[in-house]
Design an enzyme around this catalytic site. Structure first.
Site, short mmCIF file in Angstrom:
data_model
loop_
_atom_site.label_atom_id
_atom_site.label_comp_id
_atom_site.label_asym_id
_atom_site.label_seq_id
_atom_site.Cartn_x
_atom_site.Cartn_y
_atom_site.Cartn_z
N ASP A 84 0.84 -1.19 0.00
CA ASP A 84 0.00 0.00 0.00
C ASP A 84 0.88 1.25 0.00
OD1 ASP A 84 -2.19 -1.73 0.27
OD2 ASP A 84 -2.09 -1.64 2.46
N ASP B 208 -1.04 -2.72 -3.87
CA ASP B 208 -2.35 -3.24 -3.44
C ASP B 208 -3.30 -2.05 -3.33
OD1 ASP B 208 -4.36 -4.91 -2.54
OD2 ASP B 208 -3.68 -4.86 -0.47
N ASP C 15 -5.06 2.20 2.96
CA ASP C 15 -5.82 1.23 3.74
C ASP C 15 -5.91 1.70 5.19
OD1 ASP C 15 -6.17 -0.35 1.56
OD2 ASP C 15 -5.20 -2.14 2.39
N ARG D 32 -13.16 1.13 -4.45
CA ARG D 32 -12.78 1.70 -3.15
C ARG D 32 -12.53 3.21 -3.26
NH1 ARG D 32 -8.36 -2.62 -0.65
NH2 ARG D 32 -9.61 -4.51 -0.93
#
Length: 668
Positions: free
Chosen positions: A167, A189, A193, A240
């Site tokens: 991330d 990724d 997050d 997302r």
């Protein structure tokens, strides 16, 4: 300075209110009506349409429950390599960590662990973390990450991020985190997050670009996370944007979603998704070409109002009452139609951020000196020390290795913020007596009062000089400042005789009696009020200047477009005398009073000798002075127009580097 002087009468006491009233009575003194009508530059800046649309304090949920201050109160450091970034980010103590340039993280995809009480901020728009992740582990608290680009840990062929977990920023069970003005792109990724019950989070003014999974929140069955997401740009992302799973409160406003990845996926290409039992409020956002712009699980609650939808398809779901964000904090909504222009312009790293580090006194630091001490040696970016109204009875030293500082009083008037001490030269000479000493170059002070309130009448000492301010650095600026003292109030000096330092003082107030403006620095005092205090004598009340200019420096003191006032009897004050420190023959004073009003207190022969050196061997002159204390006699050298054209503010300050702090002011 050491010199004999008559004992002054008991001090009647000066109040800042009295000084303020005196300054107010000055109005603009020697200025023409046209010049007087000009607004101050500070006011111009404050009212400018180009002023930043953000502050250096977090808003939204990150501002609650004690707030998020990051590394405030800790040292300020600048890092340019992975080892230094990793060392300071993982330290136990607080740090403000300035990232200058691109830091290439190795091995590819590695974590930089960030512990509590840290600010990590890019310098201008140059700070980058490449091929690596900032990781906030469980229990991490009070972190600010701003103005960075974090990019390029993507592994070719791993579009879904199933084989790597690289991330840009990942946090687990962290609290009080502000993610602001960053650019996240092309990672392994997720871009961001926010996991496992992280709380009091604000994500603002960021760019999420060219990636599959932008911003994921949750991965827990608890209902604890409170998050504000505003003014972010999601472009070239698939999903997302964000996905919010089991958030207690998720407030999304003024976000811009555009250029969504279109790969035909009917489910996992979407905008905002309230998942689990999330309570989500969306306001005044803008969706352009987005599939499923906003949606909610049946167990979630989603309220949407005021957004613009353009060329959208799929789910647009609202149900439940969610919550009212204004029950938690105040905020300003921009019109949804303005969001694309605003967000594309003001999101992501900004040149104006990071280059100017702001330290608050009190708040971040208890004292002005503590804030100065936090600045790194060799500081290469502007550090503004904002000083709240109050009286700070302490000495301040800005060392030579801490340049690029701004001391900024935050009161409505310069008398609101006072730095004061009461030491005479008998206790350590000019260095020891000075309330504030500025040894560094490129230092500016604004909207402040500097005072030495040593009471001469109450003490019998040999060495009554008591400086409010001493400077030796180059390119020093004082704007809207006051200097209060008696003997030797303001010393503008240089490190040694043949080194030229420059000081520019404007829109300020200076008071004293004996040699109260002195030293060898090239010094311009413009648009200011100078008060020559009475010592109670009917013949000699003092000397305004005592310059010690190096003989090869053509420019010493220029007092221009200002006003001198005095409570001394008529004909009892000198404009100046030549100071030769230690009998130094190469200190040949240069002083010019130009286009300045002089009071009746000024002597008809205003220059005088000092320590055996004749004033006639110095370089003293006037040009177009006026008022009851002015005149043209054999003892008052006057510049002609031709000579005056070489003795301007610009000429005094330019040096070899073209320094021009006065630029933009009229009459130069």
């Amino acid at each position: 300075m050491t010199h004999l002087r008559s004992k002054r009468l008991p001090h009647k006491g000066r109040t800042l209110a009295a000084v303020t009233a005196l300054i107010a009575s000055f109005v603009v003194g020697a200025l023409t009506p046209a010049e007087a009508a000009q607004p101050q530059e500070a006011a111009d800046t404050a009212g400018s349409a180009a002023a930043p649309r953000w502050t250096d304090r977090p808003h939204g949920f990150a501002s609650l429950d004690g707030g998020t201050t990051g590394g405030a109160g800790g040292k300020v450091v600048t890092v340019t390599d992975q080892a230094a970034l990793a060392r300071y980010a993982a330290a136990e103590e607080p740090y403000v960590i300035r990232v200058a340039g691109a830091i290439d993280v190795a091995p590819f995809g590695s974590d930089i662990v960030v512990t509590s009480n840290k600010t990590i901020i890019g310098v201008g728009d140059t700070g980058e973390i490449v091929h690596g992740e900032l990781h906030l582990g469980p229990g991490t608290s009070n972190v600010v990450i701003r103005n960075l680009t974090i990019r390029d840990s993507y592994v070719e062929g791993d579009w879904d991020g199933k084989t790597t977990d690289f991330d840009a920023i990942q946090m687990d069970s962290a609290d009080h985190v502000w993610i602001d003005h960053n650019r996240f792109e092309h990672m392994g990724d997720g871009l961001l997050d926010i996991r496992k019950d992280s709380r009091y989070i604000t994500v603002s003014h960021n760019q999420f670009k060219n990636h599959n999974k932008a911003l994921g929140i949750g991965w827990t069955t608890n209902l604890l996370t409170e998050i504000t997401i505003d003014h972010n740009w999601f472009t070239g992302t698939k999903q997302r944007n964000p996905s919010a799973d089991n958030c207690a409160y998720a407030h999304l406003y003024n976000n811009y979603l555009s250029a969504q990845v279109a790969d035909g996926d009917p489910v996992w290409t979407y905008g905002n998704w309230a998942r689990g039992r999330t309570r989500m409020v969306i306001e005044n956002s803008y969706y352009d070409g987005v599939q499923h712009p906003y949606q909610a699980d049946a167990t979630a609650e989603l309220v949407q109002r005021g957004s613009v939808l353009k060329n959208v398809t799929g789910r647009q779901e609202e149900w439940g009452t969610a919550f009212d964000p204004r029950d938690f904090y105040a905020y300003r909504l921009d019109p949804a139609a303005a969001v694309p222009a605003l967000v594309t312009r003001f999101s992501g790293p900004q040149k104006s951020l990071g280059a100017n580090t702001v330290l608050n006194v009190p708040g971040d630091y208890a004292t002005v000196q503590a804030a100065v001490d936090a600045v790194p040696a060799g500081n290469d970016g502007t550090v503004t020390i904002r000083i709240a109204p109050g009286t700070y009875r302490a000495k301040v030293l800005i060392p030579a290795n801490k340049p690029n500082l701004v001391l900024q009083g935050t009161g409505q008037d310069r008398s609101d913020t006072v730095i004061v001490h009461d030491t005479p030269a008998a206790n350590g000479g000019s260095n020891g007596s000075a309330t504030v000493r500025i040894l560094a170059s490129d230092v500016t002070a604004r909207n402040l009062t500097f005072s030495n309130d040593f009471d001469e009448a109450a003490h019998e000492v040999n060495g009554e000089q008591a400086l409010a301010m001493k400077t030796t650095g180059d390119r020093i600026v004082f704007e809207d400042t006051a200097f209060l003292g008696n003997q030797d109030t303001l010393m503008t000096d240089s490190p040694k005789l043949d080194v030229i330092s420059r000081v520019y003082i404007r829109d300020s107030y200076i008071e004293g009696d004996v040699d109260f403006i002195y030293g060898r620095a090239t010094t311009v005092i413009e648009r200011s009020l100078i008060k020559a205090l009475s010592r109670g004598s009917d013949s000699n009340n003092g000397y305004i200047t005592a310059a010690s200019t190096w003989k090869d420096n053509p420019y010493g003191f220029l007092i221009t477009r200002s006003k001198v006032v005095s409570d001394a009897p008529a004909g009892t004050y000198h404009l100046g005398r030549p100071w030769h420190p230690g009998g130094e023959p190469n200190a040949v004073a240069q002083v010019l009073f130009r286009e300045t009003e002089l009071p009746a207190a000024i002597k008809s022969s205003p220059w005088t000798d000092m320590s055996g050196f004749s004033w006639k061997d110095a370089r003293f002159a006037e040009y177009r002075t006026y008022g009851p204390g002015s005149g043209v006699t054999a003892d008052r050298p006057q510049l002609d127009d031709a000579a005056a054209s070489t003795h301007t503010v610009a000429k005094y300050l330019a040096g070899t580097d073209g320094w021009a702090p006065h630029r933009g002011r009229a009459g130069h």
